[in-house]
Design an enzyme around this catalytic site. Structure first.
Site, PDB file in Angstrom:
ATOM      1  N   ASP A   1      22.445 -26.159 -35.833  1.00 62.51           N
ATOM      2  CA  ASP A   1      21.751 -26.327 -37.099  1.00 62.51           C
ATOM      3  C   ASP A   1      20.287 -26.577 -36.735  1.00 62.51           C
ATOM      4  OD1 ASP A   1      20.941 -26.592 -39.688  1.00 62.51           O
ATOM      5  OD2 ASP A   1      22.460 -28.053 -40.260  1.00 62.51           O
TER       6      ASP A   1
HETATM    7  C1  BGC Z   1      20.494 -26.763 -42.926  1.00 64.01           C
HETATM    8  C2  BGC Z   1      21.220 -25.471 -42.675  1.00 64.01           C
HETATM    9  C3  BGC Z   1      20.265 -24.331 -42.799  1.00 64.01           C
HETATM   10  C4  BGC Z   1      19.142 -24.544 -41.800  1.00 64.01           C
HETATM   11  C5  BGC Z   1      18.096 -23.441 -41.829  1.00 64.01           C
HETATM   12  C6  BGC Z   1      19.245 -26.923 -42.082  1.00 64.01           C
HETATM   13  O1  BGC Z   1      18.472 -27.980 -42.523  1.00 64.01           O
HETATM   14  O2  BGC Z   1      21.362 -27.860 -42.696  1.00 64.01           O
HETATM   15  O3  BGC Z   1      22.269 -25.315 -43.589  1.00 64.01           O
HETATM   16  O4  BGC Z   1      20.903 -23.111 -42.591  1.00 64.01           O
HETATM   17  O5  BGC Z   1      18.474 -25.758 -42.107  1.00 64.01           O
HETATM   18  O6  BGC Z   1      17.354 -23.523 -42.990  1.00 64.01           O
END
Ligand code: BGC
Length: 765
Positions: free
Chosen positions: A243
């Site tokens: 993530d």
């Molecule tokens: C989120 C993800 C997301 C990623 C990219 C993170 O803060 O938890 O779900 O895909 O950012 O934006």
């Protein structure tokens, strides 16, 4: 940044991955394991390895211009905004979700996006989780089936997905540091199965590891999770991406099985990797494996680098509308106040700012810039134009916790002699977002006060809700009908109008329980935890598993949803097709007994009334959605496999089916079971291994050692041996390990023989 000409008409040639790997320096391999910015992988120009673009997700394409942030703060290019997962899940419609997936894939292709970052299949452990709108359900079976369909749909277009957030990311509070303390059985039965199903049946191109720790270990550094479970057990062969910002120690993450770090760590990750290999704490083979997976992802993404034709904006808007209509759940409809009769003549009072200014998605990284935006007020007004007058009053300011007396007075006036009042209520955007949780489940006070004021002058109130996660409804007796609209995406406004007017018959069913009060939820006291630890003390009992096992009243149960027609169930039959590999067929005839076409979702719950271990009262193990014309019937057959009856055995560390009786409950919701059939299954051999310190009871229960021990005890009647069967004290004595009993004076089994007896008993295992 890339050697690929973006206007090239054909995809670049396939990468020769072994040759490229052999050619790459350690530094280049390490660089490949890092993003090059927020959304791109690192290109290796000298070897013709292009960068590919990944982007959020999940319910629309959120492609940001160069250097965009990932927190939903900056702009993104317009894209169709489908309903977020909380809505889509209520459709219980795998075909629809496949089509939504295809459309998302087409939009990615049009934007040269190689991977869409979704779907998210975390469980709705608490209704307070700020990101529940992005998740499907409190039930892993349902979430897994629906998400797999989305993944298959997107990937059928040559675009990857990212199954997220793996795993146990069930809250936003301290999401980057909290440790989810979850026992093994709960992980296996509740928090992992949706991931497992999607991985096993749809092979998402990527899996995104979560920010949090699980039992003290960062998901990004969890070898058990990312390698032993995901790859060795489930057979995953795609790429694991962090993530955004989930990497803590980059070298530990590589060794655990985390391939790609996103976004770019500005070189820090690569430096750590190179240094760890140099000082011998990281095996270069682990780096090679991860680099190979990045190259594999780039390779399968090559077609997505080629500009694809634009998608059909109108068709996607129509699909978003279809999905929205399927996502709303008609919770109640007293006296058949809905559907409204478009030609009846009386005035319709539309009240509530949310009718004019829709809330249609949640906040944070999933926030899509919609192509269009329908609002219910315009759609309704248009639909009844010339036939029924429509008046509107805003009633409240969405983002205000204070009532505006002038707005309330205007709304009450507009309501007074209206034929029907459509009151739009819901959660302000600031109430639920990625990044934080709610601390209550209530609608804003001014909205509830408005409902009371309106209901005092007009008894024909229909409430339409806009909320990404469950709200408490202590006010619902003021409304004759409640339409749970969740967040319905860009076409939600017109879909709501269609539902209210009956142009479309509601068919949504709740994918999560609506409890009476927040404090009824089992996570009270254990959400969101303290000192960066959250204990999953409720274990298996999340959502309906808790409410049903406790026999608690709820506002609306899991699986509930009304239609403008009614369905009857008949001739339920359950056939054990194979009792070795466990295949059970459940059949039922469903009849549309009303006078409108409609759709019904048949649900199959399994109960295991006498089990060696605690099991929830019932669990969803199958469902099917059918469409029926008035008066029509159809025979639905749902197959259950071994997993439908299994529980996770914590000493054997595997799924087991226990022999005995199971109830198959067929219903229209978890609390509307129409028929229960009992079956017997032979189950697995669960004879436990015996050890000298196994209790006398375990020894006596053993199929071969038990009768032998019993004979010895009977032969030596008197003393401790007799006490074992004493009605008063026997249970206490039988709880003593055999080896310790053997030391009691006069006990007929010798200590020195017990190890051999155990070995003999265990020999067949
Ligand atoms: C989120 C993800 C997301 C990623 C990219 C993170 O803060 O938890 O779900 O895909 O950012 O934006």
């Amino acid at each position: 940044m890339t050697t690929i000409d973006p206007h090239a008409p054909v995809a670049p040639p396939a990468l020769d991955i072994p040759a490229i790997l052999a050619d790459l320096t350690l530094k280049e391999k390490a660089a490949l394991l890092d993003g090059s910015d927020f959304w791109h992988t690192e290109p290796i120009e000298r070897l013709g390895v292009p960068a590919i673009m990944v982007t959020d997700g999940p319910h629309g394409v959120r492609k940001q211009p160069e250097h965009g942030d990932h927190l939903g703060l900056g702009d993104s290019v317009p894209a169709t905004c489908f309903p977020p997962a909380a809505g889509l899940a209520s459709s219980w419609d795998v075909d629809l979700l496949h089509r939504v997936g295809e459309a998302l894939g087409d939009e990615c292709r049009a934007q040269q996006v190689a991977v869409l970052l979704g779907p998210g299949v975390n469980m709705k452990r608490s209704p307070l989780c700020g990101r529940n709108f992005e998740y499907f359900s409190e039930d892993p079976f349902l979430a897994g089936r629906l998400a797999a369909s989305v993944v298959r749909g997107v990937q059928s277009r040559g675009v990857g997905t990212s199954l997220k957030h793996f795993a146990a990311n069930n809250q936003e509070t301290d999401r980057m540091t909290v440790s989810a303390e979850v026992d093994e059985r709960t992980l296996r039965e509740i928090y992992l199965p949706a991931f497992e199903h999607v991985v096993a049946t749809a092979q998402p191109w990527t899996v995104m590891c979560s920010y949090n720790k699980i039992n003290g270990v960062y998901a990004s550094e969890d070898h058990w999770l990312l390698t032993e479970v995901l790859r060795d057990e489930w057979g995953y062969d795609g790429l694991v991406v962090s993530d955004w910002g989930a990497v803590n120690e980059r070298d530990l993450a590589v060794a655990a099985g985390l391939d790609l770090e996103m976004p770019s760590s500005s070189g820090a990750g690569a430096r750590t990797i190179v240094a760890a290999v140099a000082n011998g704490t990281l095996d270069e083979a682990d780096v090679d494996r991860a680099a190979g997976r990045v190259l594999g992802l780039v390779n399968r993404s090559l077609p997505a680098l080629v500009p694809a034709p634009d998608f059909d904006v109108d068709a996607h808007h129509a699909l978003a509308g279809e999905a929205a209509a399927a996502s709303a759940v008609l919770l109640k409809n007293d006296g058949g106040v809905l559907p409204l009769d478009a030609g009846r003549g009386g005035r319709i009072a539309v009240i509530g700012e949310l009718a004019r200014t829709p809330r249609y998605q949640g906040a944070g990284s999933s926030q899509v810039c919609p192509m269009r935006l329908d609002d219910a007020l315009s759609a309704l007004t248009r639909a009844v134009a010339g036939a029924r007058p429509v008046s509107f009053a805003a009633g409240y300011v969405v983002e205000s916790d204070a009532a505006d007396p002038a707005l309330v007075a205007e709304a009450v006036e507009a309501t007074r002699d209206a034929d029907v009042v459509l009151l739009f209520l819901g959660l302000p955007a600031s109430y639920e977002s990625e990044g934080y949780d709610r601390d209550h489940m209530d609608l804003p006070d001014p909205q509830v006060a408005l409902l009371e004021a309106v209901a005092a002058v007009n008894s024909n109130v229909v409430v339409v809700l806009s909320n990404g996660s469950a709200v408490a409804m202590p006010w619902e007796h003021h409304a004759r009908a409640v339409l749970e609209g969740w967040l319905l995406g860009q076409a939600g406004g017109s879909a709501v109008a269609d539902l209210l007017l009956g142009t479309v018959n509601p068919s949504g069913k709740l994918a999560e329980t609506l409890p009476l009060r927040q404090v009824d939820n089992p996570t009270v006291g254990a959400f969101p935890g303290e000192h960066e630890q959250v204990r999953y003390g409720e274990g298996l009992l999340i959502g309906y598993r808790w409410y049903d096992s406790r026999g608690m009243a709820v506002a609306y149960p899991f699986g509930h949803g009304l239609s403008y027609t009614t369905f009857t169930y008949s001739d339920v039959e359950v056939e054990v097709l194979d009792d070795v590999d466990t295949t059970v067929a459940v059949s039922v005839t469903v009849t549309n007994a009303g006078d409108r076409a409609g759709q019904e979702t048949v649900q199959v719950y399994v109960a295991d009334p006498d089990s060696e271990v605690f099991r929830p009262e019932q669990e969803l193990k199958g469902f099917a959605k059918v469409s029926l014309e008035p008066g029509a019937s159809t025979r639905v057959t749902i197959e259950l496999d071994a997993r439908a009856f299994s529980w996770w055995h914590t000493s054997l560390h595997r799924w087991v089916v226990e022999s005995g009786t199971f109830e198959i409950r067929v219903g229209s919701s978890s609390r509307d079971i129409r028929s229960t059939v009992t079956i017997e299954l032979p189950g697995d051999d669960l004879t436990p291994a015996l050890a000298p310190d196994s209790t006398a009871s375990a020894w006596l229960d053993h199929p071969t050692a038990g009768p032998r021990l019993l004979a010895q005890l009977q032969a030596a009647s008197g003393g401790v041996a007799d006490m074992l069967f004493d009605p008063q004290n026997g249970a206490m004595i039988r709880a003593i390990p055999l080896v310790r009993l053997s030391r009691f004076p006069g006990f007929p089994v010798r200590e020195e023989d017990i190890a051999d007896l155990a070995a003999e008993a265990n020999a067949h295992r």
